[in-house]
Each structure stands twice: as C-alpha cells, then as structure tokens.
Enzyme design. Structure first.
Site, PDB file in Angstrom:
ATOM      1  N   SER A  66     -13.729  -2.876   4.083  1.00  0.00           N
ATOM      2  CA  SER A  66     -12.355  -2.501   4.466  1.00  0.00           C
ATOM      3  C   SER A  66     -12.220  -1.893   5.855  1.00  0.00           C
ATOM      4  CB  SER A  66     -11.792  -1.502   3.457  1.00  0.00           C
ATOM      5  OG  SER A  66     -10.963  -2.175   2.544  1.00  0.00           O
ATOM      6  N   LYS A  69     -10.405  -3.718   8.442  1.00  0.00           N
ATOM      7  CA  LYS A  69      -8.931  -3.679   8.506  1.00  0.00           C
ATOM      8  C   LYS A  69      -8.468  -2.936   9.757  1.00  0.00           C
ATOM      9  CE  LYS A  69      -8.182  -3.997   3.479  1.00  0.00           C
ATOM     10  NZ  LYS A  69      -9.345  -4.027   2.629  1.00  0.00           N
ATOM     11  N   TYR A 190     -10.038 -13.169   6.302  1.00  0.00           N
ATOM     12  CA  TYR A 190     -10.120 -11.806   5.745  1.00  0.00           C
ATOM     13  C   TYR A 190     -11.528 -11.540   5.205  1.00  0.00           C
ATOM     14  CZ  TYR A 190      -9.579  -8.050   2.348  1.00  0.00           C
ATOM     15  OH  TYR A 190      -9.759  -6.895   1.631  1.00  0.00           O
ATOM     16  N   TYR A 242      -7.325   5.131   0.886  1.00  0.00           N
ATOM     17  CA  TYR A 242      -6.563   4.573  -0.254  1.00  0.00           C
ATOM     18  C   TYR A 242      -5.796   5.672  -0.992  1.00  0.00           C
ATOM     19  CZ  TYR A 242     -10.434   1.455   0.779  1.00  0.00           C
ATOM     20  OH  TYR A 242     -11.370   0.716   1.416  1.00  0.00           O
ATOM     21  N   VAL A 260     -15.934  -0.599   0.805  1.00  0.00           N
ATOM     22  CA  VAL A 260     -16.745  -0.614  -0.417  1.00  0.00           C
ATOM     23  C   VAL A 260     -18.211  -1.005  -0.190  1.00  0.00           C
ATOM     24  CG1 VAL A 260     -14.859  -0.962  -2.072  1.00  0.00           C
ATOM     25  CG2 VAL A 260     -15.994  -2.950  -1.056  1.00  0.00           C
TER      26      VAL A 260
HETATM   27  N1  GLN Z   1     -13.697  -7.146   0.749  1.00  0.00           N
HETATM   28  C1  GLN Z   1     -13.235  -6.079  -0.099  1.00  0.00           C
HETATM   29  C2  GLN Z   1     -12.079  -6.581  -0.960  1.00  0.00           C
HETATM   30  O1  GLN Z   1     -11.280  -7.311  -0.480  1.00  0.00           O
HETATM   31  C3  GLN Z   1     -12.804  -4.909   0.747  1.00  0.00           C
HETATM   32  C4  GLN Z   1     -12.292  -3.759  -0.061  1.00  0.00           C
HETATM   33  C5  GLN Z   1     -12.725  -2.398   0.387  1.00  0.00           C
HETATM   34  O2  GLN Z   1     -13.641  -2.219   1.159  1.00  0.00           O
HETATM   35  N2  GLN Z   1     -12.080  -1.416  -0.171  1.00  0.00           N
HETATM   36  O3  GLN Z   1     -11.968  -6.270  -2.097  1.00  0.00           O
END
Ligand code: GLN
Length: 306
Positions: A66, A69, A190, A242, A260
């Site tokens: 993530s 992002k 993505y 989050y 994650v």
């Molecule tokens: N690639 C992961 C997903 O889309 C990224 C999510 C994350 O790092 N929170 O679920």
C-alpha cells in the site's frame, strides 16, 4: 539529532518492537506474502545531512504494497493537479478496512481517500493513459533513491490470482463511472506497483524527501512540487494507517503510511525520514512492531507535530 542518542533510542525502539511481534501475524490473503519471516525487523532513519542510521533487517527486500499508493498519488498530483485528482477520489478517512467496498457502494460517489484500495485504483486510473509501468518503476526508484527496486514477480502473480476483491472494487468504480479505463489494465498496474521490492532504507529515503518538502536530500534537486508534498502528507496523516489513522495521529503525530508487506514509512517534518520493515501485522494490516516503535520514537525524540 545527536548520533549517540539516536542509536540508543533506536535500540530501545527495536526492543519494544520485538516484544510486539508475537501478537501479530504475517499477511496470508496474498499467499506469497505468508512466506515472510515473521520475526524480521528493521529500522532505518535518514537525516537531512545525508547520514543514515540502520539497525536490524534493513537490507531485506519486501514488497511495498500500500505504500505504493503514495507514489501513485504523487504522480497523479504532479500530472493533473489536486483539483482534477480529487474529482475522482475524496480526502476523508473512511473508518473502514483498506479493502472495504461497502462504504463505496452505499455512501459515496467516489472512494473516500487515495490511501485505501478503492482510492488508489481510482487515482491510478487517472495516470494510466500517461505513464507506463516502467515509467512508474523509474519514478519509484527516483523518489526512494534506490536503483535496485524491481518488481517481485512471485508476489505479483500470487496477488493477481487472489485479487477478486480488488477486481470487484474496480468494476464497482467503473459502474459508477468513477473510472473509465479498462478494469484489467487498472488492476494490473495497481498490482504491479504493490509488488515493487523495497527496503526499510528506500522507505526512509522517500520519507525524507517528503519531510524535506520535495527537495532531494541527495542531489538538492526539487523532485516534487511543494503543494504535492503538502497534500500527500496531509492525506498520510489522516488516512495513512487505514482505520487506525486517528489513534496513530494522536499517539505518534507523524504522517505515516503502511503496507501489508510489513513496510512503514514516516516523514518527520524537516527532520527525518523513517523506514521500518516488520511483516507481523496487527488486525488492521499495519506493522505491529512498527506502530509501537513509532510511538516510542515520537516520545523519545519529540517527533509529534503538535
Ligand atoms: N496489494 C494489497 C491489496 O491490494 C495492498 C494492501 C495493503 O498494503 N494494505 O490488498
């Protein structure tokens, strides 16, 4: 920051972080991520004078997930400016999990913010006609001052085989005409960006760039506009962790983003970039050791922005 004191504080943070590791678990919904060593832990702090302090597993490569992002948001803001970008995505915390779809369907005509999956897919759909994955890979290398970043193919394929939820989000976005791009292409970009292999040190470098208002601490070159950085850091502070973002802002008070894969990066305004790797996650998907370490670092070094 005094070197001796910084090393001592980092050592204490590592001890505190280690104690938390058994309480979390490694992400397994992307099967390849479950292979990570749960007890790995690394902390890197990069300072504006070019010095870098490292302890633990700072050279292990892991997928950025993530935290990509933030890179996509930087690119979208630099290409289109905030007005256009925030036509496609909001700037409010969602209070829901990073992969939530429910609030998007029930309450919104666009994703809540760019730091959750729906928001990032929307942001990336604004850049997909302007940049290739290879351009974004180069961009990630530039922002992280790390020419060794590559895409982790195993993690990429593993996620592509298990990303039905993200596909569902993208189709919902398309049905609402928030994105008009091809869903397969959007999910591919993505997922590829989530699969970039970084280290705690690359994250510290990126965080330091943001902490320095977009001017490279290595070359003195401006890489990001001031307005981009201000926007990105504000969104990281309010949405970067989050549904744990509010508590984290109160307890740590530093714009931070997690992924994650176990990464966490924190930009201490004008003072430092922090990168942490620890794949044991709390129930929200944030690095469980890293959250505790950031609390400790914030207290010991007086990092809270208020
Ligand atoms: N690639 C992961 C997903 O889309 C990224 C999510 C994350 O790092 N929170 O679920």
């Amino acid at each position: 920051m005094d070197a001796e004191r910084l090393r001592e504080v980092m050592g204490r943070a590592m001890e505190i972080g280690r104690e938390k590791i058994p309480l979390g678990s490694v992400a397994s919904y992307i099967p390849e991520l479950s292979k990570a060593r749960k007890d790995a832990l690394g902390l890197c702090i990069a300072l504006p004078d070019g010095s870098v302090y490292k302890t633990g597993d700072t050279n292990i490569r892991f997928t950025i997930q993530s935290i990509s992002k933030v890179i996509s948001l930087c690119k979208a803001l630099e290409l289109h400016g905030p007005q256009e970008v925030f036509r496609h995505v909001g700037m409010e915390p969602s209070g829901e999990a990073f992969n939530s779809i429910v609030e998007l369907d029930l309450q919104a005509n666009r994703p809540f913010n760019p730091m959750i999956n729906s928001g990032a897919i929307a942001v990336e759909s604004t850049i997909i006609d302007y940049v290739s994955f290879e351009d974004m890979l180069e961009y990630a290398r530039l922002l992280c001052n790390d020419s060794g970043i590559t895409m982790n193919r195993q993690v990429y394929h593993s996620e592509m085989n298990s990303c039905d939820r993200n596909r569902a989000i993208a189709y919902l976005l398309k049905s609402k005409e928030i994105i008009t791009t091809n869903v397969d292409n959007s999910i591919e970009l993505y997922t590829k960006l989530c699969s970039l292999n970084v280290t705690a040190e690359s994250l510290a470098n990126f965080a330091l760039l943001l902490a320095k208002g977009g001017v490279s601490p290595f070359t003195g070159e401006r890489l990001l506009a001031e307005e981009t950085v201000r926007t990105v850091l504000s969104i990281m502070l309010t949405c970067g962790m989050y549904d744990g973002s509010g508590r984290f802002a109160v307890e740590v008070g530093v714009p931070t983003k997690s992924g994650v894969g176990g990464g966490l990066m924190a930009a201490v305004h004008g003072r430092a970039g922090v990168g942490i790797y620890g794949p044991s996650l709390d129930k929200r998907g944030n690095c469980i050791a890293g959250c505790e370490m950031m609390k400790q670092l914030s207290r010991d070094l007086g990092l809270h922005m208020f």
